[in-house]
Scaffold this active site. Structure first.
Site, PDB file in Angstrom:
ATOM      1  N   GLU A  83      47.627 -32.357 -53.817  1.00  0.00           N
ATOM      2  CA  GLU A  83      48.855 -32.562 -53.052  1.00  0.00           C
ATOM      3  C   GLU A  83      48.644 -33.389 -51.787  1.00  0.00           C
ATOM      4  OE1 GLU A  83      50.500 -28.662 -52.479  1.00  0.00           O
ATOM      5  OE2 GLU A  83      51.669 -28.798 -54.324  1.00  0.00           O
ATOM      6  N   GLU A 114      31.948 -18.912 -64.070  1.00  0.00           N
ATOM      7  CA  GLU A 114      31.929 -18.468 -62.681  1.00  0.00           C
ATOM      8  C   GLU A 114      30.674 -17.671 -62.339  1.00  0.00           C
ATOM      9  OE1 GLU A 114      34.220 -14.442 -61.927  1.00  0.00           O
ATOM     10  OE2 GLU A 114      35.563 -15.882 -62.886  1.00  0.00           O
TER      11      GLU A 114
END
EC number: 4.2.1.126
Length: 298
Positions: A83, A114
Site C-alpha cells: 500500500e 514458519e
C-alpha cells in the site's frame, strides 16, 4: 514460554458463551473486545515513536522497509508494503513484504515454513540486506522461528530491527533493537490471532509506515502531496490539494502546477515562499525535499 501459556492462547471469559448468544450480542462482544486493542497499542507509544525515528533516518539514507512474518502477521506485512507504493509514490523495491513459505503463502498455508529459523535469514539474504535497511519482524505469539532467524541475521548485518508482538517479554523482542509488545489479551475465539492481535499489528504498522513517510516530507499539514498527476483527473486532484494547503484559487494552483511541471511539492513551495521554480527547487534540495521544513525555515 510454552504455547499453551501465551496470553494469546488463553480462553477469554468475556466470550465464553459467544456460541449461544444472539447475533447482536455476538457483535457487541466483538466490539467491546476490539476497543481494548487501541488501549494496548497506546501503551506502546514510546516504543513506536522510537521505531519511527530511527526507521525514518535509515530510510532517508536509502534503506528499505522490509516486513517479515508468517501467516496473518506475514500477510499484514505484505499488505502494508504494497500500500505504500500507490499511497506515497515510492518505488516498490523500497518496501518489501516477506512471508514464510513465499508469495503462495498469502493465499494458502505452507506447512512448516514458519518453523524454519534458517528460512527467515535466507529470505533476507536473497534481498542483499544491508546496514541501512529496516527489518520489522511480526509475530502475534512473539516466538515464530522464521521471524527470530530473520531478526538474528538482520542484527548481524547491522540493519535496524523492530519486533511487533502481542505478548509481554516476547522471544522476538529479545532479537530486536526496538520491541513493541501490544498485549491485547485473550482472543474472542481462543487462539484466533487474526482477530485482536491482527488488528493491533495493523494499527502499529499503519503508525510506523505513515510516520516514516511523514518524516520523508511526503505529507504537508495532513495532506498527501507526493502524488503523480499523470492524467486529467489526477491533475485536478493535485490542483485542489495545492489550493487547500496554500489558500490559492484552484486556477492559480493549476497554473503554478504547470510551471512546476506537475511537481506538487514544488508547486506548493513556489506559492508558500513566493519564489520561482528554480528558487523553490533549491529550497527543496536544501531541506531534502521536505516542504514542511522549507516553510518553517523560510
Amino acid at each position: 514460554m510454552e504455547i499453551k501459556n501465551l496470553t494469546t492462547e488463553q480462553r477469554n471469559p468475556a466470550s465464553i458463551h459467544i456460541d449461544t448468544v444472539s447475533t447482536v450480542e455476538m457483535v457487541k462482544i466483538m466490539n467491546e473486545e476490539d476497543q481494548k486493542v487501541a488501549l494496548a497499542v497506546g501503551n506502546q507509544d514510546e516504543q513506536i515513536a522510537r521505531a519511527i525515528d530511527e526507521a525514518a533516518n535509515r530510510y532517508k539514507k536509502g534503506g528499505r522497509l522490509i516486513y517479515l512474518g508468517a501467516g496473518t502477521s506475514g500477510r499484514l506485512g505484505v499488505l502494508d508494503a504494497a500500500e505504500l507504493v500507490p499511497t506515497y509514490g515510492i518505488k516498490p523495491e523500497r518496501a518489501i513484504g516477506l512471508i514464510a513459505g513465499g508469495p503462495g503463502a498469502m493465499y494458502k498455508a505452507v506447512e512448516g515454513a514458519e518453523d524454519d529459523t534458517n528460512l527467515g535469514a535466507e529470505d533476507l539474504k536473497d534481498l542483499n540486506l544491508n546496514s541501512q535497511d529496516i527489518v520489522l519482524g511480526l509475530a502475534a505469539s512473539g516466538r515464530t522461528p522464521y521471524v527470530i532467524g530473520g531478526l538474528e541475521y538482520a542484527n548481524q548485518i547491522g540493519a535496524f530491527t523492530i519486533s511487533i508482538a502481542c505478548v509481554k517479554d516476547s522471544e522476538i523482542g529479545k532479537h530486536a533493537e526496538v520491541a513493541i509488545e501490544a498485549v491485547v489479551g485473550p482472543e474472542i475465539v481462543t487462539g484466533s490471532t487474526r482477530m485482536k492481535s491482527g488488528t493491533a499489528q495493523k494499527m502499529i504498522l499503519n503508525m510506523i509506515s505513515t510516520g516514516v513517510m511523514i518524516r520523508q516530507g511526503k505529507v504537508f499539514e495532513n495532506v498527501m502531496i507526493d502524488v503523480m498527476p499523470t492524467n486529467s483527473k489526477l491533475v485536478d486532484r493535485a490542483s485542489r490539494i495545492i489550493s487547500a494547503v496554500t489558500d490559492a484559487t484552484q486556477e492559480e494552483a493549476l497554473q503554478t502546477l504547470k510551471k512546476a511541471e506537475n511537481n506538487v511539492p514544488l508547486a506548493i513551495t513556489m506559492i508558500k515562499t513566493e519564489s520561482n521554480k528554480d528558487e523553490a527547487q533549491k529550497l527543496l534540495e536544501q531541506y531534502n525535499g521536505n516542504v514542511s521544513e522549507v516553510i518553517k525555515n523560510n
